[in-house]
Design an enzyme around this catalytic site. Structure first.
Site, PDB file in Angstrom:
ATOM      1  N   ASP A  17     -41.144  14.214  30.140  1.00  0.00           N
ATOM      2  CA  ASP A  17     -40.233  13.688  29.115  1.00  0.00           C
ATOM      3  C   ASP A  17     -40.171  14.493  27.807  1.00  0.00           C
ATOM      4  O   ASP A  17     -40.313  13.926  26.714  1.00  0.00           O
ATOM      5  CB  ASP A  17     -40.588  12.221  28.795  1.00  0.00           C
ATOM      6  CG  ASP A  17     -40.393  11.286  29.986  1.00  0.00           C
ATOM      7  OD1 ASP A  17     -40.001  11.771  31.067  1.00  0.00           O
ATOM      8  OD2 ASP A  17     -40.656  10.081  29.834  1.00  0.00           O
ATOM      9  N   LYS A 115     -36.058   8.941  35.740  1.00  0.00           N
ATOM     10  CA  LYS A 115     -36.649   7.614  35.920  1.00  0.00           C
ATOM     11  C   LYS A 115     -36.117   6.652  34.874  1.00  0.00           C
ATOM     12  O   LYS A 115     -35.675   7.065  33.806  1.00  0.00           O
ATOM     13  CB  LYS A 115     -38.173   7.703  35.846  1.00  0.00           C
ATOM     14  CG  LYS A 115     -38.658   8.307  34.554  1.00  0.00           C
ATOM     15  CD  LYS A 115     -40.139   8.567  34.573  1.00  0.00           C
ATOM     16  CE  LYS A 115     -40.568   9.181  33.268  1.00  0.00           C
ATOM     17  NZ  LYS A 115     -40.237   8.396  32.078  1.00  0.00           N
ATOM     18  N   CYS A 160     -45.800   7.320  29.395  1.00  0.00           N
ATOM     19  CA  CYS A 160     -45.373   7.962  30.647  1.00  0.00           C
ATOM     20  C   CYS A 160     -46.430   8.901  31.225  1.00  0.00           C
ATOM     21  O   CYS A 160     -46.599   8.960  32.443  1.00  0.00           O
ATOM     22  CB  CYS A 160     -44.030   8.647  30.445  1.00  0.00           C
ATOM     23  SG  CYS A 160     -42.715   7.401  30.251  1.00  0.00           S
TER      24      CYS A 160
HETATM   25  C1  VGL Z   1     -41.653   6.453  27.317  1.00  0.00           C
HETATM   26  C2  VGL Z   1     -41.545   4.372  26.355  1.00  0.00           C
HETATM   27  C3  VGL Z   1     -40.309   4.147  26.913  1.00  0.00           C
HETATM   28  C4  VGL Z   1     -42.411   7.723  27.519  1.00  0.00           C
HETATM   29  C5  VGL Z   1     -40.411   6.240  27.891  1.00  0.00           C
HETATM   30  O1  VGL Z   1     -41.815   8.756  27.898  1.00  0.00           O
HETATM   31  O2  VGL Z   1     -43.645   7.709  27.286  1.00  0.00           O
HETATM   32  N1  VGL Z   1     -42.206   5.511  26.572  1.00  0.00           N
HETATM   33  N2  VGL Z   1     -39.747   5.097  27.680  1.00  0.00           N
END
Ligand code: VGL
Ligand code: ZN
Length: 218
Positions: A17, A115, A160
């Site tokens: 991410d 995702k 994540c």
């Molecule tokens: C994430 C919260 C919501 C992350 C993604 O990438 O850690 N955290 N969506």
């Protein structure tokens, strides 16, 4: 060959991410989130196998506080699959915030796992959505490629990255966390709790310099 030296036959670097919404100024900014981008770029050449994940929510996603009347970001709600933290709207499909940081060496990635694209289920882990049973397909992909060890980096350490690490262990992979290649959201001590839990579950914690030194000495 040192233990931590990436093996082209079985090791894979998974960068989680690296998107603008998790960087300073983003909708769900992680303090110093962008600091990890050059660290990960330096690691990439040490790996024959590299992949990434992308948080990829439809507008109006169920994990957004904006969809729950009277709720503010970082409060929780009960979903059919359990307690869910509510987030600011973030990583909406096609938005600038969902895009990868422009400095990230995306061209080196062999695959992208998206995702969180089902409106009613959030997904932190690269393996399973937050219901714990809807699979992303990553286990099968890695198994078919003969990958047995994952080096994890990216954002956010305590969400994540953490959930991906635990699921990877559960799926039978060895996991190495590259700690300085991560940054945390850190809600109510979640950073330290995540680190403790990962080590308890057999995740090896290292630093990018240790890996790069091992490669040079190999
Ligand atoms: C994430 C919260 C919501 C992350 C993604 O990438 O850690 N955290 N969506
Ligand atoms: Zn998300």
């Amino acid at each position: 060959m040192n233990d931590i030296t990436p093996d082209p036959n079985r090791d894979l670097l998974l960068a989680v991410d690296l998107q603008y919404d998790f960087c300073p100024g983003g909708a769900l900014e992680v303090s110093e989130g962008d600091r990890v981008v050059p660290v990960i770029n330096r690691l990439i050449p040490a790996f024959a196998n590299v992949g990434t994940t992308q948080d990829w929510h439809p507008a109006g996603h169920g994990s957004f506080a904006s969809q729950h009347e009277g709720k503010a970001p970082f409060e929780t709600t009960e979903m059919p699959y359990g307690t869910q933290i509510l987030w600011p709207d973030h990583c909406v499909q096609g938005s600038r915030g969902a895009a990868f940081h422009e400095d990230f060496q995306l061209d080196a990635c062999q695959f992208i796992i998206r995702k969180g694209f089902r409106k009613a289920i959030d997904s932190y882990s690269a393996f399973y959505e937050n219901d714990g049973e809807t699979a992303t397909g990553l286990t099968g992909y890695l198994n078919e490629r003969g990958i047995t060890r994952l080096f994890l980096a990216g954002l956010a350490l305590d969400f994540c990255v953490y959930y991906s690490a635990l699921d990877a262990r559960r799926e039978g992979f060895e996991v190495v966390l590259v700690k300085d290649a991560t940054a945390a959201i850190d809600l109510n001590g979640s950073k330290e709790a995540a680190l403790w839990e990962m080590e308890d579950k057999g995740v090896v914690v290292t630093e990018s310099a240790t890996i790069l030194q091992a490669v040079q000495g190999a």
